[in-house]
Design a protein around this motif. Structure first.
Motif, short mmCIF file in Angstrom:
data_model
loop_
_atom_site.label_atom_id
_atom_site.label_comp_id
_atom_site.label_asym_id
_atom_site.label_seq_id
_atom_site.Cartn_x
_atom_site.Cartn_y
_atom_site.Cartn_z
N GLN A 147 17.99 48.82 55.27
CA GLN A 147 17.02 49.47 56.14
C GLN A 147 17.72 49.74 57.47
OE1 GLN A 147 13.66 46.73 56.31
NE2 GLN A 147 12.54 47.98 54.84
N PHE A 180 21.04 44.39 49.14
CA PHE A 180 20.13 45.18 49.98
C PHE A 180 19.70 44.29 51.13
CE2 PHE A 180 16.05 46.96 51.36
CZ PHE A 180 16.39 48.29 51.51
N HIS A 212 17.32 43.91 54.73
CA HIS A 212 16.12 44.42 55.38
C HIS A 212 15.70 43.43 56.45
CE1 HIS A 212 13.81 41.45 53.00
NE2 HIS A 212 14.68 41.74 52.04
N GLY A 246 15.17 50.26 47.99
CA GLY A 246 14.40 49.17 48.59
C GLY A 246 13.61 48.31 47.61
N ALA A 247 13.55 48.71 46.33
CA ALA A 247 12.88 47.87 45.33
C ALA A 247 13.83 46.74 44.96
CB ALA A 247 12.52 48.67 44.09
N ALA A 248 13.33 45.51 44.95
CA ALA A 248 14.22 44.36 44.69
C ALA A 248 15.03 44.57 43.42
CB ALA A 248 13.39 43.07 44.61
N TYR A 255 18.71 46.06 42.99
CA TYR A 255 19.88 45.37 43.56
C TYR A 255 20.07 44.00 42.91
CZ TYR A 255 18.49 48.95 46.87
OH TYR A 255 18.10 50.16 47.41
#
Lengths: 217, 217
Positions: free
Chosen positions: A20, A136, A138, A184-186, A189
């Motif tokens: 992000q 990822f 965030h 961004g969806a778990a 990754y």
């Protein structure tokens, strides 16, 4: 196994980082590369590497994690963005072939040894390589705003927030267009982390632990 | 800091686990509780605890991570599910007050000491508690199917897949209805992991590393 011994040689891994805007992806990427002795690539360094390889120096700037023009056109219209948000690069090759050329170049870098690559949907480009570690990162919006302002102290909090939201939308459009996964969806990754709760040094050691356990052989 | 020393006392933490069906959330939860000396709660154990506290023994079965009836009615209709998939518990209190009662009960358990809670949007219930560690675990569908079939060997792969997709939709509806976050989105959790790439023992040690670094004081 004492995986905290800094003398342990890190195994070969290809770390990709999705992030992000304002959550510290580049900062973490540099720290990981430094701590593990891996090469580090973000947009600027990918451009530089492309230049050295005799390719167009604007190679990575032109397709700056934006989906093809018509997609961003639709989104920009729907979101009420001004026209200069729309990708209008004057490249003579199509967005798609530019993406393919970038992907080939990322593949060739990955063949040269362990590295950290920030952005460019590198996780998808390298999806067939079992040495990839797809991260990822965030953070809650307030923390992202803090980090953006620490880089650009003249920015208001509202403007920093608007920029974060816009860049996240562009990254999401780009990723969702070029991959079969959701940005961004778990489950897109291998490992996702909130960077607001730990120092980057601590996160580096958690990723070290992850890599040492995953590539024990 | 050698965080791999098993003799190190684990700090107080409240681990919540969100999970894709078949990704091993309960297995991991039990392992974490065992390794760290925390209490463990999933649906069955929450029911048991509620019973001991003199509450309705069906307390946690009735509202089984399903959004209120009308929401699932809409989704079930849209998805062509049969009527018996729709929540029709004959409780005399409303879904909402049941959710609130469950939440209060989870709060009261969390006050008793460190624990691991699987499901029930416990991350959101305990959102104001700085000792929460919100995990989400996932795995590629093929791995989830393997795990489901290892528990129910007579199930075909197609049926296992259909069940996983249905349960994930119900969990997602429940979570998205009762919280202000998105089920399965990386930024709804502190740490998300793909369980197909490491053993549960290795993941346990990565979570140990995370907790020791986050709660150093």
């Amino acid at each position: 196994m004492n995986t905290n011994d800094p003398k342990i040689k890190m195994p070969h891994a290809l770390i990709t980082i999705g992030r992000q805007f304002g959550s510290g992806g580049r900062e973490l990427g540099k720290k990981l590369a430094d701590a593990f002795g891996y090469k580090y690539y973000d947009k600027e360094l990918l451009s530089e590497a492309a230049k050295k390889a005799g390719m167009d120096p604007g190679f990575f700037e032109k397709n700056d994690e934006r989906a093809p023009s018509f997609i961003n056109g639709i989104f920009s219209f729907a979101l009420g963005l001004t026209p200069n948000n729309i990708y209008t690069g004057s490249t003579s090759i199509s967005d798609d072939s530019l993406y393919r050329a970038q992907s080939d170049f990322i593949q060739s870098l990955a063949e040269q040894g362990p590295c950290v690559i920030v952005g460019r949907s590198a996780d998808y480009v390298l999806r067939d390589n079992p040495r990839t570690v797809n991260l990822f990162v965030h953070a809650p919006m307030d923390n992202c705003i803090d980090r953006i302002i620490s880089r650009e102290p003249n920015l208001s909090r509202d403007k920093a927030k608007a920029r974060a939201e816009k860049v996240n939308r562009l990254r999401s459009n780009y990723y969702n267009f070029y991959t079969d996964k959701t940005w961004g969806a778990a489950n897109s990754y291998h490992l996702s982390l909130d960077t607001s709760l730990l120092s980057m040094d601590d996160i580096t050691e958690i990723v070290r632990e992850y890599i040492l356990r995953r590539f024990k052989d």
